[in-house]
Design a protein around this motif. Structure first.
Motif, short mmCIF file in Angstrom:
data_model
loop_
_atom_site.label_atom_id
_atom_site.label_comp_id
_atom_site.label_asym_id
_atom_site.label_seq_id
_atom_site.Cartn_x
_atom_site.Cartn_y
_atom_site.Cartn_z
N TRP A 150 38.04 50.56 59.11
CA TRP A 150 37.80 49.16 58.79
C TRP A 150 36.70 49.01 57.74
O TRP A 150 36.74 48.08 56.92
CB TRP A 150 37.45 48.38 60.05
N GLY A 151 35.71 49.90 57.76
CA GLY A 151 34.65 49.82 56.78
C GLY A 151 35.15 49.97 55.36
O GLY A 151 34.75 49.24 54.45
N PHE A 152 36.06 50.91 55.14
CA PHE A 152 36.63 51.07 53.80
C PHE A 152 37.56 49.92 53.43
O PHE A 152 37.71 49.59 52.26
CB PHE A 152 37.37 52.40 53.69
N LEU A 153 38.18 49.31 54.44
CA LEU A 153 38.98 48.12 54.15
C LEU A 153 38.10 46.91 53.82
O LEU A 153 38.55 45.98 53.16
CB LEU A 153 39.87 47.78 55.35
N TYR A 154 36.85 46.93 54.28
CA TYR A 154 35.93 45.84 53.99
C TYR A 154 35.31 45.95 52.60
O TYR A 154 34.88 44.93 52.04
CB TYR A 154 34.80 45.80 55.02
N LEU A 155 35.20 47.17 52.05
CA LEU A 155 34.53 47.36 50.77
C LEU A 155 35.41 46.86 49.62
O LEU A 155 36.55 47.31 49.47
CB LEU A 155 34.18 48.83 50.57
N PHE A 172 43.15 45.13 50.11
CA PHE A 172 43.22 43.68 50.28
C PHE A 172 42.46 42.96 49.17
O PHE A 172 42.95 41.96 48.63
CB PHE A 172 42.66 43.28 51.65
N TYR A 173 41.28 43.46 48.84
CA TYR A 173 40.52 42.83 47.76
C TYR A 173 41.22 43.01 46.41
O TYR A 173 41.09 42.16 45.52
CB TYR A 173 39.10 43.40 47.71
N TYR A 174 41.94 44.10 46.25
CA TYR A 174 42.70 44.29 45.01
C TYR A 174 43.81 43.24 44.90
O TYR A 174 44.01 42.65 43.82
CB TYR A 174 43.30 45.69 44.98
N PHE A 194 43.80 40.30 46.41
CA PHE A 194 43.15 39.01 46.21
C PHE A 194 42.72 38.84 44.75
O PHE A 194 42.83 37.74 44.19
CB PHE A 194 41.94 38.89 47.13
N ASP A 195 42.23 39.92 44.14
CA ASP A 195 41.80 39.85 42.75
C ASP A 195 42.98 39.60 41.82
O ASP A 195 42.87 38.85 40.84
CB ASP A 195 41.06 41.13 42.38
N GLN A 196 44.11 40.24 42.12
CA GLN A 196 45.29 40.03 41.29
C GLN A 196 45.83 38.61 41.43
O GLN A 196 46.38 38.06 40.47
CB GLN A 196 46.38 41.04 41.68
N LEU A 197 45.66 38.03 42.59
CA LEU A 197 46.11 36.66 42.80
C LEU A 197 45.10 35.64 42.30
O LEU A 197 45.40 34.43 42.30
CB LEU A 197 46.37 36.41 44.30
N GLY A 198 43.92 36.11 41.89
CA GLY A 198 42.91 35.20 41.39
C GLY A 198 42.14 34.48 42.46
O GLY A 198 41.50 33.44 42.19
N TRP A 199 42.14 35.00 43.66
CA TRP A 199 41.42 34.36 44.76
C TRP A 199 39.99 34.89 44.82
O TRP A 199 39.76 36.09 44.72
CB TRP A 199 42.11 34.63 46.09
N ASP A 200 39.05 34.02 44.99
CA ASP A 200 37.65 34.39 45.12
C ASP A 200 37.30 34.48 46.60
O ASP A 200 36.96 33.49 47.24
CB ASP A 200 36.76 33.37 44.42
#
Length: 321
Positions: free
Chosen positions: A148-153, A159-161, A163-169
């Motif tokens: 989970w720690g690596f999923l949080y980074l 997941f953050y990738y 979100f970034d591609q979708l333009g979500w902050d």
């Protein structure tokens, strides 16, 4: 003409019976001896030694070098007073209280929901669903925290990738304001399955005649769950709540594993982390022992008061009949 039995046989039968009864009486203790020995060596003696150290302290003279420079003396309740007045300890207790308020109700609510769904007659693939829900509990807490720690980074999380591609902050989960939710999520992911199994086992022991009678009276599945299933499994809910509360007070592996991944988790984030820091980083085993005893007494007090509260209520009404 009848022949009397020799008096010697009658005389020896009594001691023989007594020796046989003594051997039979000692047999249970022989079976318990290994467990009692391990309990004494690895639990009772360490607890007693920790209590002894909590009333001691060390006086250092000069630079602390040479024989006699460090002397262990009696400290009384000074270590306990210092532990209860330590701002870091009080802050860690507050963080764990917030952690427990987030984790325990959510975890038990989901465990009860999954148990009721699995016990429903409309559920399909019950075996696969039960194993899937329980499987996260089989993952050790350290490994689960690393995953989970690596999923949080943000730099390595898929997941953050996305979100970034979708333009979500999206805010960082490991930030100071959200890190308690991140740690609670790890405990939630691993604890739901264990509590679900306990509640589901209690549900399977309910006679099906109660369900049939309720359905004949026109009760829906929701009414059967609210009026029959949940009241009957209330002792199991009490048991799972007690286990969850004790585990919450002793949270250690999750924040300790996540601490190198973020600077928002201090070395005293939880009470047990403070004990670890005092004992193994600062070398103050006396303060660490006192804090450990305080945590143990608090755990016992909360457990005792909670059990007294539910025993005075209706949770164990069926057992008392």
């Amino acid at each position: 003409m009848t022949t009397l039995a020799p008096p010697r046989a009658a005389a020896t039968s009594g001691p023989t019976r007594r020796r046989g009864s003594r051997r039979r009486g000692a047999a249970p203790y022989a079976f318990l001896a290994p467990a009692l020995t391990l309990f004494t060596l690895f639990l009772a003696l360490p607890i007693g030694y920790a209590v002894y150290l909590s009333f001691r302290t060390e006086i250092v003279q000069g630079l602390g070098l040479g024989s006699g420079a460090r002397q262990e003396v009696w400290a009384g309740f000074a270590n306990y007073t210092r532990a209860l007045q330590d701002p870091e300890f009080l802050a860690s207790v507050g963080r764990v209280a917030v952690y427990g308020l987030l984790l325990v109700p959510t975890m038990l609510g989901l465990a009860l929901l999954f148990a009721l769904l699995l016990d429903s007659r409309r559920t399909r693939a019950t075996g696969f669903s039960r194993i899937s829900i329980f499987l996260p509990y089989a993952v050790p807490a350290v490994i689960a925290s690393l995953l989970w720690g690596f999923l949080y980074l943000p730099r390595v999380s898929p997941f953050y990738y996305v979100f970034d591609q979708l333009g979500w902050d999206v805010p960082e989960v490991m930030s100071s304001g959200l890190v308690v939710f991140a740690i609670a999520n790890i405990g939630l992911w691993g604890g739901v399955g264990f509590n679900m199994i306990i509640i589901y086992t209690a549900l399977k022991s309910i006679p099906t005649e109660l369900y049939e009678a309720a359905r004949l009276d026109g009760a829906s599945e929701l009414m059967v769950a609210l009026r029959i299933k949940i009241p009957i499994v209330m002792p199991s809910l009490v048991l799972t709540f007690l286990f969850s509360m004790i585990a919450t007070l002793q949270v250690f592996a999750e924040p300790m594993t996540l601490r190198p991944l973020s600077n928002t988790i201090s070395t005293t984030w939880s009470p047990l982390m403070k004990v670890y820091r005092d004992a193994f980083t600062r070398g103050d085993i006396y303060a660490a022992s006192a804090t450990s005893v305080v945590i143990a007494l608090a755990t016992f007090a909360f457990s005792y008061l909670f059990l007294r509260l539910v025993q005075d209520g209706r949770a164990f009404s069926q057992e008392s009949k």
